[in-house]
Design a protein around this motif. Structure first.
Motif, PDB file in Angstrom:
ATOM      1  N   GLN A  21      68.568  44.512  74.973  1.00 54.06           N
ATOM      2  CA  GLN A  21      67.779  45.100  75.373  1.00 54.06           C
ATOM      3  C   GLN A  21      68.330  46.360  75.665  1.00 54.06           C
ATOM      4  OE1 GLN A  21      65.338  44.095  77.661  1.00 54.06           O
ATOM      5  NE2 GLN A  21      64.996  46.420  78.279  1.00 54.06           N
ATOM      6  N   GLU A  22      69.401  47.358  75.815  1.00 53.91           N
ATOM      7  CA  GLU A  22      70.031  48.486  75.422  1.00 53.91           C
ATOM      8  C   GLU A  22      69.282  48.880  73.808  1.00 53.91           C
ATOM      9  OE1 GLU A  22      74.276  50.033  74.120  1.00 53.91           O
ATOM     10  OE2 GLU A  22      74.164  48.540  76.063  1.00 53.91           O
ATOM     11  N   THR A  23      68.899  47.451  72.754  1.00 50.32           N
ATOM     12  CA  THR A  23      68.456  49.094  71.564  1.00 50.32           C
ATOM     13  C   THR A  23      67.174  49.590  72.173  1.00 50.32           C
ATOM     14  OG1 THR A  23      69.560  47.315  69.651  1.00 50.32           O
ATOM     15  CG2 THR A  23      67.881  48.786  69.244  1.00 50.32           C
ATOM     16  N   TYR A  24      66.402  48.344  72.918  1.00 50.16           N
ATOM     17  CA  TYR A  24      64.878  48.583  73.110  1.00 50.16           C
ATOM     18  C   TYR A  24      64.720  49.853  74.010  1.00 50.16           C
ATOM     19  CZ  TYR A  24      60.198  48.109  73.698  1.00 50.16           C
ATOM     20  OH  TYR A  24      58.482  48.592  74.297  1.00 50.16           O
ATOM     21  N   ASP A  25      65.844  49.561  74.910  1.00 46.24           N
ATOM     22  CA  ASP A  25      66.259  51.191  76.140  1.00 46.24           C
ATOM     23  C   ASP A  25      66.289  52.232  75.163  1.00 46.24           C
ATOM     24  OD1 ASP A  25      66.009  49.357  78.154  1.00 46.24           O
ATOM     25  OD2 ASP A  25      68.015  48.786  78.772  1.00 46.24           O
ATOM     26  N   ALA A  26      66.955  52.810  73.894  1.00 42.47           N
ATOM     27  CA  ALA A  26      66.723  53.541  73.215  1.00 42.47           C
ATOM     28  C   ALA A  26      66.074  54.007  72.451  1.00 42.47           C
ATOM     29  CB  ALA A  26      68.246  53.471  72.568  1.00 42.47           C
ATOM     30  N   ILE A  27      65.320  52.647  72.528  1.00 45.01           N
ATOM     31  CA  ILE A  27      63.717  53.616  71.828  1.00 45.01           C
ATOM     32  C   ILE A  27      63.116  53.765  72.963  1.00 45.01           C
ATOM     33  CG2 ILE A  27      61.653  52.366  70.744  1.00 45.01           C
ATOM     34  CD1 ILE A  27      63.921  50.070  69.432  1.00 45.01           C
ATOM     35  N   LEU A  28      63.092  53.520  74.095  1.00 38.58           N
ATOM     36  CA  LEU A  28      61.972  54.274  75.152  1.00 38.58           C
ATOM     37  C   LEU A  28      62.463  55.700  75.658  1.00 38.58           C
ATOM     38  CD1 LEU A  28      61.617  50.785  77.838  1.00 38.58           C
ATOM     39  CD2 LEU A  28      59.863  51.699  75.629  1.00 38.58           C
ATOM     40  N   GLU A  29      63.768  55.889  76.073  1.00 36.47           N
ATOM     41  CA  GLU A  29      64.187  56.460  75.632  1.00 36.47           C
ATOM     42  C   GLU A  29      63.599  57.884  74.791  1.00 36.47           C
ATOM     43  OE1 GLU A  29      68.081  57.531  76.937  1.00 36.47           O
ATOM     44  OE2 GLU A  29      68.382  55.129  77.545  1.00 36.47           O
ATOM     45  N   ARG A  30      64.283  57.588  73.705  1.00 34.10           N
ATOM     46  CA  ARG A  30      63.377  58.667  72.676  1.00 34.10           C
ATOM     47  C   ARG A  30      61.854  59.114  72.366  1.00 34.10           C
ATOM     48  NH1 ARG A  30      67.749  56.158  69.940  1.00 34.10           N
ATOM     49  NH2 ARG A  30      65.931  54.096  69.085  1.00 34.10           N
ATOM     50  N   LEU A  31      60.696  57.468  72.983  1.00 40.02           N
ATOM     51  CA  LEU A  31      59.763  56.987  73.369  1.00 40.02           C
ATOM     52  C   LEU A  31      59.524  58.305  74.042  1.00 40.02           C
ATOM     53  CD1 LEU A  31      56.739  56.054  72.327  1.00 40.02           C
ATOM     54  CD2 LEU A  31      56.943  55.069  74.563  1.00 40.02           C
ATOM     55  N   LYS A  80      56.260  62.886  64.672  1.00 43.16           N
ATOM     56  CA  LYS A  80      57.552  62.054  64.256  1.00 43.16           C
ATOM     57  C   LYS A  80      57.412  61.086  63.916  1.00 43.16           C
ATOM     58  CE  LYS A  80      59.828  64.278  67.605  1.00 43.16           C
ATOM     59  NZ  LYS A  80      60.458  65.293  67.427  1.00 43.16           N
ATOM     60  N   SER A  81      58.423  60.362  62.886  1.00 45.14           N
ATOM     61  CA  SER A  81      58.499  59.074  62.225  1.00 45.14           C
ATOM     62  C   SER A  81      58.784  57.905  63.103  1.00 45.14           C
ATOM     63  CB  SER A  81      59.100  60.226  60.719  1.00 45.14           C
ATOM     64  OG  SER A  81      60.610  59.660  61.143  1.00 45.14           O
ATOM     65  N   ALA A  82      57.559  56.914  62.279  1.00 47.29           N
ATOM     66  CA  ALA A  82      58.899  56.092  63.434  1.00 47.29           C
ATOM     67  C   ALA A  82      60.081  56.062  62.876  1.00 47.29           C
ATOM     68  CB  ALA A  82      58.478  55.140  62.159  1.00 47.29           C
ATOM     69  N   ASP A  83      60.968  56.741  62.097  1.00 49.31           N
ATOM     70  CA  ASP A  83      62.285  56.110  62.297  1.00 49.31           C
ATOM     71  C   ASP A  83      62.844  57.047  63.121  1.00 49.31           C
ATOM     72  OD1 ASP A  83      62.668  54.882  59.467  1.00 49.31           O
ATOM     73  OD2 ASP A  83      63.500  56.632  58.660  1.00 49.31           O
ATOM     74  N   PHE A  84      62.370  58.228  63.614  1.00 50.63           N
ATOM     75  CA  PHE A  84      63.056  58.795  64.890  1.00 50.63           C
ATOM     76  C   PHE A  84      63.636  57.698  65.961  1.00 50.63           C
ATOM     77  CE2 PHE A  84      61.958  60.654  68.569  1.00 50.63           C
ATOM     78  CZ  PHE A  84      63.307  61.600  68.303  1.00 50.63           C
ATOM     79  N   PHE A  85      62.367  56.658  66.032  1.00 51.98           N
ATOM     80  CA  PHE A  85      62.315  56.192  67.400  1.00 51.98           C
ATOM     81  C   PHE A  85      63.015  54.713  66.879  1.00 51.98           C
ATOM     82  CE2 PHE A  85      58.299  58.119  67.085  1.00 51.98           C
ATOM     83  CZ  PHE A  85      58.081  58.341  68.416  1.00 51.98           C
ATOM     84  N   LEU A  86      63.511  54.259  66.073  1.00 48.67           N
ATOM     85  CA  LEU A  86      64.064  52.776  65.383  1.00 48.67           C
ATOM     86  C   LEU A  86      64.959  53.267  65.428  1.00 48.67           C
ATOM     87  CD1 LEU A  86      61.502  51.177  63.420  1.00 48.67           C
ATOM     88  CD2 LEU A  86      61.976  50.552  65.953  1.00 48.67           C
ATOM     89  N   LYS A  87      65.642  54.564  64.464  1.00 53.28           N
ATOM     90  CA  LYS A  87      67.219  54.938  63.834  1.00 53.28           C
ATOM     91  C   LYS A  87      67.720  56.372  65.000  1.00 53.28           C
ATOM     92  CE  LYS A  87      66.663  53.692  59.328  1.00 53.28           C
ATOM     93  NZ  LYS A  87      66.837  54.661  58.078  1.00 53.28           N
ATOM     94  N   GLY A  88      67.123  56.716  65.540  1.00 56.66           N
ATOM     95  CA  GLY A  88      67.444  58.146  66.308  1.00 56.66           C
ATOM     96  C   GLY A  88      67.901  58.566  65.881  1.00 56.66           C
TER      97      GLY A  88
END
Length: 88
Positions: A21-31, A80-88
């Motif tokens: 969940q913490e990882t998914y929340d970080a993805i949403l923040e980057r979104l 953005k690349s997909a990596d932007f969202f997945l790796k931060g």
């Protein structure tokens, strides 16, 4: 199979999702950051991609999980690349 098997499956499924969940929340923040950096609001993004405004809003708040293909569409629109969202 009895109730124990069902209960065990539910517990293990729940145990697998909670740590992420913490990882998914970080993805949403980057979104959200990516949308803002692109200078777009939710209504503009929704119109460009043919999504409903509520769809994008629910994705950004975590009320609805975002699909990989939807994430790729948003990444392209935001430049953005997909990596932007997945790796931060």
């Amino acid at each position: 199979m009895g109730m124990r098997a069902e209960t065990g499956i539910r517990r293990s499924r729940k145990a697998r999702t909670a740590p992420f969940q913490e990882t998914y929340d970080a993805i949403l923040e980057r979104l959200i950051v990516a949308r803002q950096e692109a200078g777009l609001n939710q209504k503009e993004v929704s119109a460009k991609l043919g999504f409903s405004h509520s769809f994008l809003s629910k994705c950004e708040t975590g009320e609805r999980r975002i699909d990989v293909m939807e994430l790729l569409q948003l990444a392209e629109l935001y430049g953005k690349s997909a990596d932007f969202f997945l790796k931060g």
